[in-house]
Enzyme design. Structure first.
Site, mmCIF file in Angstrom:
data_model
loop_
_atom_site.group_PDB
_atom_site.id
_atom_site.type_symbol
_atom_site.label_atom_id
_atom_site.label_comp_id
_atom_site.label_asym_id
_atom_site.label_seq_id
_atom_site.Cartn_x
_atom_site.Cartn_y
_atom_site.Cartn_z
ATOM 1 N N SER A 118 0.500 -1.049 -0.129
ATOM 2 C CA SER A 118 0.155 0.021 -0.303
ATOM 3 C C SER A 118 0.387 0.875 0.088
ATOM 4 O O SER A 118 1.868 1.510 -0.996
ATOM 5 C CB SER A 118 -1.240 -0.117 1.202
ATOM 6 O OG SER A 118 -1.639 0.875 0.920
ATOM 7 N N GLU A 215 -1.940 -2.655 -7.835
ATOM 8 C CA GLU A 215 -2.882 -2.678 -6.833
ATOM 9 C C GLU A 215 -3.196 -1.940 -6.885
ATOM 10 O O GLU A 215 -2.604 -0.638 -6.418
ATOM 11 C CB GLU A 215 -2.665 -3.974 -6.374
ATOM 12 C CG GLU A 215 -1.335 -4.026 -5.670
ATOM 13 C CD GLU A 215 -1.861 -3.547 -4.379
ATOM 14 O OE1 GLU A 215 -2.864 -3.544 -3.659
ATOM 15 O OE2 GLU A 215 -1.718 -2.411 -3.574
ATOM 16 N N HIS A 280 -4.549 -5.865 -1.583
ATOM 17 C CA HIS A 280 -5.723 -5.591 -0.420
ATOM 18 C C HIS A 280 -6.535 -6.302 0.335
ATOM 19 O O HIS A 280 -7.441 -6.224 0.216
ATOM 20 C CB HIS A 280 -6.130 -4.043 -0.336
ATOM 21 C CG HIS A 280 -5.186 -3.179 -0.649
ATOM 22 N ND1 HIS A 280 -4.243 -2.201 -1.327
ATOM 23 C CD2 HIS A 280 -5.095 -2.053 0.577
ATOM 24 C CE1 HIS A 280 -3.600 -1.881 -0.839
ATOM 25 N NE2 HIS A 280 -4.032 -1.224 0.042
#
Length: 310
Positions: A118, A215, A280
């Site tokens: 992230s 992502e 995630h």
């Protein structure tokens, strides 16, 4: 710029001391405690950095002040007794502290695994470009997926302790968005963070020759379109060898997300694998960054030339 093939850090061994830092958002204390217990169950000696349980004096979306978060990471990385650095969570904030780090000192320290995903994409990119060290795009130890999913934990553990057992990544959900094979050095992570890194000091100039991981989470299709278009218009995707797409959790119906991915990426003319099982999602593979690999988008495999750690 550093060499295009970052140095691999040593693998972990039972009894190793490891540090947990919070370079971005604030943590949930109970989740951190559970994550530390998991690491102890791996026969590691985890130590929480001084400001992991803290908070920013005025900005509730940050784990501590920029200087405190940078100092925690700096001290953990430069401590020779610490053999790996785990991010407690992502969120937001790494961009605010990455330029406060002493990169001369970080380069001089012995390499060690850095694990996170992230917002930690900013640090993965920085350690590759500024320090020449490969890292691991993997779960955060105070994150929900790490705490609830056995497969996520097991894959990270094997990557750290027995990396030769996970040199080929296989995802049962993977399928070709654009079929074919490609070779390159892995890089990337969170799409939004890669797009917002453009134009910043010492940012990677482009993904040419690389296998790019992408992502994201909580970004509706038009924002995914916006970030991909920014990468395309800037020329950052020129010469990319192949693309590996992970999860798009809470980004809307996947058919709409996929329409954007096809529209923006298929025209590059390189192999693209989708739904590869990192990021995630409810279960997440750990993917080494900075390691030469071969992508077979048709069969849904990513095979590394060497183990992630040595």
């Amino acid at each position: 710029m550093t060499d295009t093939r970052p140095v691999r850090p040593p693998r972990l061994r039972p009894g190793d001391r490891v540090a947990v830092v919070a370079p971005s958002g604030p943590i949930v204390a109970e989740r951190l405690d559970r994550g530390l217990d998991v690491l102890r169950g791996w026969d590691l000696d985890p130590v929480a950095a001084p400001h992991v349980r803290g908070g920013h004096p005025s900005l509730g979306h940050l784990a501590a002040s920029d200087e405190e978060r940078a100092r925690d990471l700096q001290e953990a990385w430069c401590d020779p007794s610490v053999k790996a650095v785990f991010a407690a969570r992502g969120g937001y904030g790494a961009q605010r502290m990455v330029d406060l780090l002493d990169w001369d000192a970080l380069r001089a320290a012995a390499p060690k695994p850095l694990i996170g995903f992230s917002d930690v994409t900013v640090l993965h990119e920085a350690f590759a470009v500024r320090a020449g060290v490969s890292t691991l795009h993997g779960p955060a130890v105070a994150g929900e997926v790490f705490l609830k999913d056995d497969a996520t934990r097991d894959h990270l553990r094997r990557t750290l302790f027995a990396p030769e057992t996970v040199r080929t990544l296989v995802s049962p959900s993977a399928r070709p968005l654009v079929p074919g094979r490609a070779r390159g050095i892995t890089l990337g992570g969170c799409l939004t963070m890669l797009a917002t890194e453009l134009g910043t000091p010492r940012a990677r100039p482009g993904a040419a020759g690389g296998l790019l991981l992408l992502e994201d989470v909580g970004e509706p299709p038009y924002r995914i379109d916006r970030s991909l278009t920014q990468l395309l218009r800037s020329g950052w995707l020129d010469g990319v060898a192949g693309i590996v797409l992970g999860s798009w959790a809470r980004c809307g119906p996947y058919d709409r997300v996929r329409e954007v991915l096809v529209d923006r990426l298929a025209g590059l003319g390189v192999p693209v694998a989708e739904e590869f099982g990192f990021g995630h999602g409810d279960s997440a593979l750990t993917v080494p960054l900075g390691i030469p690999a071969e992508l077979d988008a048709t069969s849904g495999t990513l095979t590394f030339d060497t183990p992630a750690t040595c």
